[in-house]
Design a protein around this motif. Structure first.
Motif, PDB file in Angstrom:
ATOM      1  N   SER A  15      13.684 -10.505   4.196  1.00  0.00           N
ATOM      2  CA  SER A  15      12.126  -9.953   4.831  1.00  0.00           C
ATOM      3  C   SER A  15      12.710  -8.270   5.202  1.00  0.00           C
ATOM      4  O   SER A  15      13.670  -8.188   5.381  1.00  0.00           O
ATOM      5  CB  SER A  15      11.276 -11.443   5.037  1.00  0.00           C
ATOM      6  OG  SER A  15      12.116 -11.133   6.578  1.00  0.00           O
ATOM      7  N   SER A  16      11.612  -7.643   5.351  1.00  0.00           N
ATOM      8  CA  SER A  16      11.387  -6.685   6.016  1.00  0.00           C
ATOM      9  C   SER A  16       9.636  -7.134   6.563  1.00  0.00           C
ATOM     10  O   SER A  16       8.777  -7.116   6.322  1.00  0.00           O
ATOM     11  CB  SER A  16      11.270  -5.387   4.841  1.00  0.00           C
ATOM     12  OG  SER A  16      10.775  -4.623   5.854  1.00  0.00           O
ATOM     13  N   THR A  17       9.546  -5.953   7.949  1.00  0.00           N
ATOM     14  CA  THR A  17       8.914  -6.096   8.801  1.00  0.00           C
ATOM     15  C   THR A  17       8.346  -4.825   7.908  1.00  0.00           C
ATOM     16  O   THR A  17       7.034  -4.469   8.409  1.00  0.00           O
ATOM     17  CB  THR A  17       8.657  -6.275  10.116  1.00  0.00           C
ATOM     18  OG1 THR A  17       9.477  -5.094  10.705  1.00  0.00           O
ATOM     19  CG2 THR A  17       9.057  -7.582  10.558  1.00  0.00           C
ATOM     20  N   THR A  19       8.258  -3.321   5.291  1.00  0.00           N
ATOM     21  CA  THR A  19       7.678  -3.715   3.919  1.00  0.00           C
ATOM     22  C   THR A  19       7.767  -4.171   3.830  1.00  0.00           C
ATOM     23  O   THR A  19       8.524  -4.921   2.999  1.00  0.00           O
ATOM     24  CB  THR A  19       8.754  -2.171   3.352  1.00  0.00           C
ATOM     25  OG1 THR A  19       8.267  -1.040   3.749  1.00  0.00           O
ATOM     26  CG2 THR A  19       8.370  -2.665   1.454  1.00  0.00           C
ATOM     27  N   PRO A  20       6.569  -5.663   3.864  1.00  0.00           N
ATOM     28  CA  PRO A  20       6.788  -6.299   3.498  1.00  0.00           C
ATOM     29  C   PRO A  20       6.494  -6.937   1.752  1.00  0.00           C
ATOM     30  O   PRO A  20       6.508  -6.443   1.104  1.00  0.00           O
ATOM     31  CB  PRO A  20       6.261  -7.294   4.187  1.00  0.00           C
ATOM     32  CG  PRO A  20       5.094  -6.931   5.132  1.00  0.00           C
ATOM     33  CD  PRO A  20       5.804  -5.316   4.586  1.00  0.00           C
ATOM     34  N   SER A  21       7.147  -8.665   1.633  1.00  0.00           N
ATOM     35  CA  SER A  21       7.423  -8.444   0.258  1.00  0.00           C
ATOM     36  C   SER A  21       5.745  -8.262  -0.209  1.00  0.00           C
ATOM     37  O   SER A  21       4.966  -8.822   0.503  1.00  0.00           O
ATOM     38  CB  SER A  21       8.114 -10.054   0.077  1.00  0.00           C
ATOM     39  OG  SER A  21       8.059 -10.709  -1.864  1.00  0.00           O
ATOM     40  N   SER A  23       4.457  -6.005  -0.674  1.00  0.00           N
ATOM     41  CA  SER A  23       3.352  -5.135  -0.326  1.00  0.00           C
ATOM     42  C   SER A  23       3.680  -3.564  -0.588  1.00  0.00           C
ATOM     43  O   SER A  23       4.207  -4.014  -2.058  1.00  0.00           O
ATOM     44  CB  SER A  23       3.808  -5.024   0.824  1.00  0.00           C
ATOM     45  OG  SER A  23       4.684  -4.052   1.458  1.00  0.00           O
ATOM     46  N   SER A  84      20.555  -8.755   9.740  1.00  0.00           N
ATOM     47  CA  SER A  84      20.327  -7.739   9.248  1.00  0.00           C
ATOM     48  C   SER A  84      20.554  -6.621   9.829  1.00  0.00           C
ATOM     49  O   SER A  84      21.610  -6.167   9.538  1.00  0.00           O
ATOM     50  CB  SER A  84      19.132  -7.724  10.414  1.00  0.00           C
ATOM     51  OG  SER A  84      19.425  -7.484  12.149  1.00  0.00           O
ATOM     52  N   PHE A 158      12.836  -9.287  -2.114  1.00  0.00           N
ATOM     53  CA  PHE A 158      11.691  -9.104  -2.418  1.00  0.00           C
ATOM     54  C   PHE A 158      11.362  -7.565  -3.266  1.00  0.00           C
ATOM     55  O   PHE A 158      12.519  -6.609  -3.204  1.00  0.00           O
ATOM     56  CB  PHE A 158      11.203  -8.810  -0.971  1.00  0.00           C
ATOM     57  CG  PHE A 158      11.550  -8.089  -0.181  1.00  0.00           C
ATOM     58  CD1 PHE A 158      10.536  -6.835  -0.053  1.00  0.00           C
ATOM     59  CD2 PHE A 158      12.298  -8.354   1.046  1.00  0.00           C
ATOM     60  CE1 PHE A 158      10.846  -5.803   0.344  1.00  0.00           C
ATOM     61  CE2 PHE A 158      12.550  -7.136   1.516  1.00  0.00           C
ATOM     62  CZ  PHE A 158      12.170  -5.724   1.429  1.00  0.00           C
ATOM     63  N   ALA A 160       8.562  -5.078  -3.872  1.00  0.00           N
ATOM     64  CA  ALA A 160       6.971  -4.091  -2.987  1.00  0.00           C
ATOM     65  C   ALA A 160       7.418  -3.438  -4.478  1.00  0.00           C
ATOM     66  O   ALA A 160       8.092  -2.868  -4.990  1.00  0.00           O
ATOM     67  CB  ALA A 160       7.489  -3.053  -1.822  1.00  0.00           C
TER      68      ALA A 160
END
Length: 165
Positions: A15-17, A19-21, A23, A84, A158, A160
């Motif tokens: 996951s990424s804050t 660039t969320p999946s 988005s 991370s 994920f 984007a």
């Protein structure tokens, strides 16, 4: 091990804050020519499989009009206890190896697609059974990708998107 042997473990998640999946790629992740900062997104993962000794990270645009897609980021030799990567990982960060991407620069470069339909950007973390991949970062990135994809225990991804106007 072949890529057919790789299992997709639903417990291994990326996951990424920034660039969320699902988005649109965050503005700061875009290339500077599009007003971005060329900052790699923060990435976090959980549930790596048993036997993981290191990780690799890739970012790939399968929609680039090249016939073979476009590689924005290939990084490896990330320690096996890592969970991370920070926002804006430096191109010369000595804690890992980063290949020269398809822009011709080492490290991460963000989206810069031609005008047209949206492009997908697939961010993937690969769990590897070796502490070091044994690939020189100055070699063409296909060598690192070959080593990653033929040895990975599992991967988590994920996607984007970004559309140029």
């Amino acid at each position: 091990m072949t890529t057919d042997d790789v299992t997709t473990d639903t417990r291994f998640l990326l996951s990424s804050t920034a660039t969320p999946s699902g988005s649109v790629v965050a503005p700061q992740q875009l290339v500077t020519e599009l007003g971005g900062e060329d900052l790699s997104p923060d990435l976090s993962w959980t549930g790596a499989p048993e036997g993981t000794a290191s990780f690799a990270v890739t970012c790939y645009d399968p929609d680039a009009p090249t016939g073979s897609g476009f590689w924005h980021w290939i990084a490896w030799d990330i320690p096996g206890d890592a969970t991370s990567l920070p926002l804006g990982l430096a191109r010369d960060d000595a804690s890992l190896q980063q290949a020269v991407n398809d822009f011709g620069r080492r490290g991460y470069d963000g989206p810069q697609p031609p005008a047209g339909p949206p492009h997908r950007y697939i961010f993937t973390v690969h769990a590897l059974p070796v502490a070091q991949l044994g690939v020189d970062a100055d070699q063409p990135h296909v060598q690192a990708r070959f080593a990653i994809f033929t040895q990975q225990l599992s991967s988590a991804s994920f996607t984007a998107t970004y559309q140029a106007q």
